[in-house]
Structure formats: C-alpha cells, structure tokens
Design an enzyme around this catalytic site. Structure first.
Site, mmCIF file in Angstrom:
data_model
loop_
_atom_site.group_PDB
_atom_site.id
_atom_site.type_symbol
_atom_site.label_atom_id
_atom_site.label_comp_id
_atom_site.label_asym_id
_atom_site.label_seq_id
_atom_site.Cartn_x
_atom_site.Cartn_y
_atom_site.Cartn_z
ATOM 1 N N THR A 182 4.019 2.377 5.819
ATOM 2 C CA THR A 182 2.631 1.903 5.719
ATOM 3 C C THR A 182 1.760 2.748 6.629
ATOM 4 O OG1 THR A 182 1.087 0.149 6.374
ATOM 5 C CG2 THR A 182 3.263 0.037 7.359
ATOM 6 N N ARG B 123 -5.630 -2.607 8.494
ATOM 7 C CA ARG B 123 -5.451 -4.056 8.405
ATOM 8 C C ARG B 123 -5.788 -4.687 9.751
ATOM 9 N NH1 ARG B 123 -3.099 -6.750 4.115
ATOM 10 N NH2 ARG B 123 -2.296 -4.856 3.206
ATOM 11 N N GLY C 211 0.836 -1.206 0.000
ATOM 12 C CA GLY C 211 0.000 0.000 0.000
ATOM 13 C C GLY C 211 0.867 1.251 0.000
ATOM 14 N N ARG D 50 1.073 -5.086 -5.216
ATOM 15 C CA ARG D 50 1.121 -6.235 -4.308
ATOM 16 C C ARG D 50 1.406 -7.414 -5.221
ATOM 17 N NH1 ARG D 50 -0.487 -4.389 0.520
ATOM 18 N NH2 ARG D 50 -2.096 -2.785 0.601
ATOM 19 N N ASP E 112 -0.659 1.720 8.202
ATOM 20 C CA ASP E 112 -1.224 0.880 9.268
ATOM 21 C C ASP E 112 -0.436 0.919 10.578
ATOM 22 O OD1 ASP E 112 -3.038 0.074 7.344
ATOM 23 O OD2 ASP E 112 -1.876 -1.707 6.802
ATOM 24 N N ASP F 204 4.659 -4.648 6.248
ATOM 25 C CA ASP F 204 5.088 -5.974 6.694
ATOM 26 C C ASP F 204 5.318 -6.971 5.544
ATOM 27 O OD1 ASP F 204 5.444 -7.523 9.272
ATOM 28 O OD2 ASP F 204 4.069 -8.813 8.158
ATOM 29 N N ASP G 214 1.896 -1.061 11.440
ATOM 30 C CA ASP G 214 1.825 -2.442 11.932
ATOM 31 C C ASP G 214 3.146 -3.195 11.794
ATOM 32 O OD1 ASP G 214 1.851 -2.690 9.192
ATOM 33 O OD2 ASP G 214 0.191 -4.097 9.078
#
Ligand code: F6P
Length: 324
Positions: free
Chosen positions: A128, A174, A14, A75, A130, A106, A132
């Site tokens: 990202t 996510r 992303g 992706r 996110d 990730d 994460d």
C-alpha cells in the site's frame, strides 16, 4: 510445507507500484520449486466469483517496470459478508489450492484473517502506498508514491513562486502522514500537516503564514495529508482568515500509478520470494515484514492487532526545523 502443489495469489485494495514485482517473484520462486500458481483477478471479488488466470514465468516476464497490478484489484464490499467468504473458501478447496498469497493494505490483510479463521493457509505481503501497516517498516508502493508526490509538488512550487501565491497541496495516505511527511520534506514545504500530530488547531499555521507574508516573502507551500482535511477547505480558511491568495492541488491517483522505483521493485521482489520460502518451510498464517531493513515474518492476527500511530520522532522534529 507437505503437499504444497498449488498456490493462488491476489492483490487487493488500492493498487501500489511494486505489486507486480511481488507477483513475479512469487511466480518465479513457486514455479522454480515445482509449485503451480493461479492468479486471482480483482482481489476478493475475483475470489468470490473464481475469476482466475494461470500464472507462469512467461505471463510475468516483463512486468517489473509496470505500475498498477496485472491481477487488477478491488475493494470488495461482498467479502465483508460471511456467505461470500464461505463461497471463496469453497472455490479454494474445490480447486485444490494449498495456500493463498494476499498482497494489500490493512483492510485486505484483515480479509486474509477471515480466511485463516476458515482454515485457509494464507501468507500476506504488505502492499500500500500509505505505509500504514504497523508491523512493518515498509509497505510496497510507498517510495514510488512519495517520489511522484515530490515531483508534483516541485512543479506546483514553480508556479507558486512565479505568482507569489500560497499553494495548498493535498496528498494521500488515508489516516497516516508518511506521504505528506516525506514528500513535504523532500519538496521543502513551508508547512506539513500530519494526522499523527494534528490537534485540530489551525492558528499556528495561519500565524506562520501571515508572518511569512508580513516579512515580505510572497509564496508559501502547505502540504496537507488527506487524513486531516481536504485542501479546498484549508485554502478557503487561509483566504478567509488572512486574505492571502491561495490555490489548491489535490494530487489524487497520480500517487498510486506510474513505474515503480527501484526500491519498490526490489522490496516487492524480496517480499514475494520470501513469502514462498516461508510456505515451502511450512509456515502459514504469516505476514512478511521489514524490520531494520531485513525480511522478517509475524503471525498475521497478532501483527495486525498492533495499532501504532507514531511517526519517527527524529524525522518529524526535522520536518519542523526544516520548514518555516
Ligand atoms: O490506500 C491507498 C489509497 O490510495 C489511500 O491513500 C486513499 O485514501 C485511498 O486509497 C483511496 O481509495 P479508492 O481507490 O477506493 O478511492
């Protein structure tokens, strides 16, 4: 690093606001040290097909304020297959690339581990919305996404208040709830549902909502992280169980786009420059990270093996105290 003459850089997964600042800082730092930079287009897809552009100071001059990534992203399903990884490695060898900088979340960083296993000198930067990637306190793009979500939720609230409705807003992230937590708190949501704390029980939310209306208040704002459920399903449940009129907004990709905030431009620049500094010192197979607001770096595979599903407990407790 001995013989560091040419490096390549790609963005994958992303897109995140601030990636361009990281690219720019890599190019300025590398070319300043006499190192040539090749930009690989469309992430691992472009690495497999060797779609590249030369990156110079001139190419990256006015990109700090631009959302998305000038190198495009993807992706890549193909990159999960060994034969395509091998193809990518061959391109890097044939084109005398001494090191590859990977900017992504990730999944993208795990792709870099595969390349490292094949002997590629990789250097990773967490990018990202996110937030994460567990080894770092910050990932490029989060601040802009949280601000965009906050701005959108503020607007939704205006309408929600005018009509006396319940609004259910779904945000990205996510499996993590950082965007929900930050945007939800910033926009003073009445309830924030976070994957990290979710036990599958909607009853407390429904009871609080019912009580809120029974006491005469007429608008309610729920922010739900996409990692729990989708907003239409939740709104339907609210309507079914309480009869309260509910409207849904799924914020979607507006959270990924837009001009990066100063924070994302700054962290993108810092991480980009630091990645080149590490390479020039001979460090490879590393990930740049932020710890206590300082730049640090970790061994890539070890750093990504850490799985941590915790949220800052003070932030979380506060979010509960500041909501209904
Ligand atoms: O990783 C960033 C992110 O925007 C997530 O928040 C979201 O779940 C996902 O990407 C959407 O991915 P795609 O761009 O493949 O639809």
């Amino acid at each position: 690093m001995e013989g560091l003459n040419k490096i390549a850089i790609l963005t994958s997964g992303g897109d995140a606001p601030g990636m361009n600042s990281a690219i720019r800082a890599v190019v300025y730092s590398a070319t300043g040290a006499g190192i040539e930079v090749v930009g690989i287009l469309r992430g691992y897809e472009g690495l497999i097909d060797w779609e590249t552009i030369p990156l110079t100071r001139e190419t990256v001059r006015n990109i700090n304020n631009r959302g998305g990534t000038i190198l495009y992203s993807s992706r890549s399903e193909r990159f999960l297959e060994k034969k395509y990884q091998q193809q990518a490695v061959n391109h890097l060898k044939r084109n005398q690339i001494d090191a590859l900088v990977v900017i992504g979340g990730d999944g993208s960083l795990r792709g870099a581990i595969d390349l490292k296993k094949e002997g590629v000198n990789v250097m990773c930067i967490p990018g990202t919305i996110d937030r994460d990637v567990c080894c770092t306190e910050y990932t490029i793009g989060f601040d802009t996404a949280a601000n965009s979500a906050t701005e959108a939720i503020d607007k939704i609230r205006d309408s929600s208040v005018s009509h006396g409705r319940c609004s259910v807003v779904e945000v990205m992230g996510r499996k993590r709830g950082y965007i929900a937590l930050w945007a939800g708190m910033a926009a003073s949501a009445d309830a924030i549902l976070l994957p990290e704390k979710w036990d599958g029980n909607y009853e407390p939310l429904l009871q609080s909502l019912q009580q809120h209306y029974d006491e005469g208040r007429k608008d309610y704002l729920v922010v739900v992280a996409e990692g729990i459920t989708n907003a239409p399903e939740l709104a339907e449940l609210i309507r079914e169980r309480t009869g309260i009129e509910s409207r849904v907004s799924v914020l979607g990709y507006i959270q990924r786009g837009g001009n990066p905030t100063a924070k994302d431009r700054m962290y993108g620049s810092l991480m980009g420059a630091y990645s080149v500094e590490l390479l020039t010192k001979g460090k490879v197979g590393r990930i740049v990270a932020i710890k206590q607001d300082l730049l640090v770096d970790y061994k890539l595979d070890e750093a990504l093996s850490i799985q941590n599903n915790q949220l800052d407990s003070f932030q979380y407790d506060l979010s509960l105290r500041l909501s209904e």
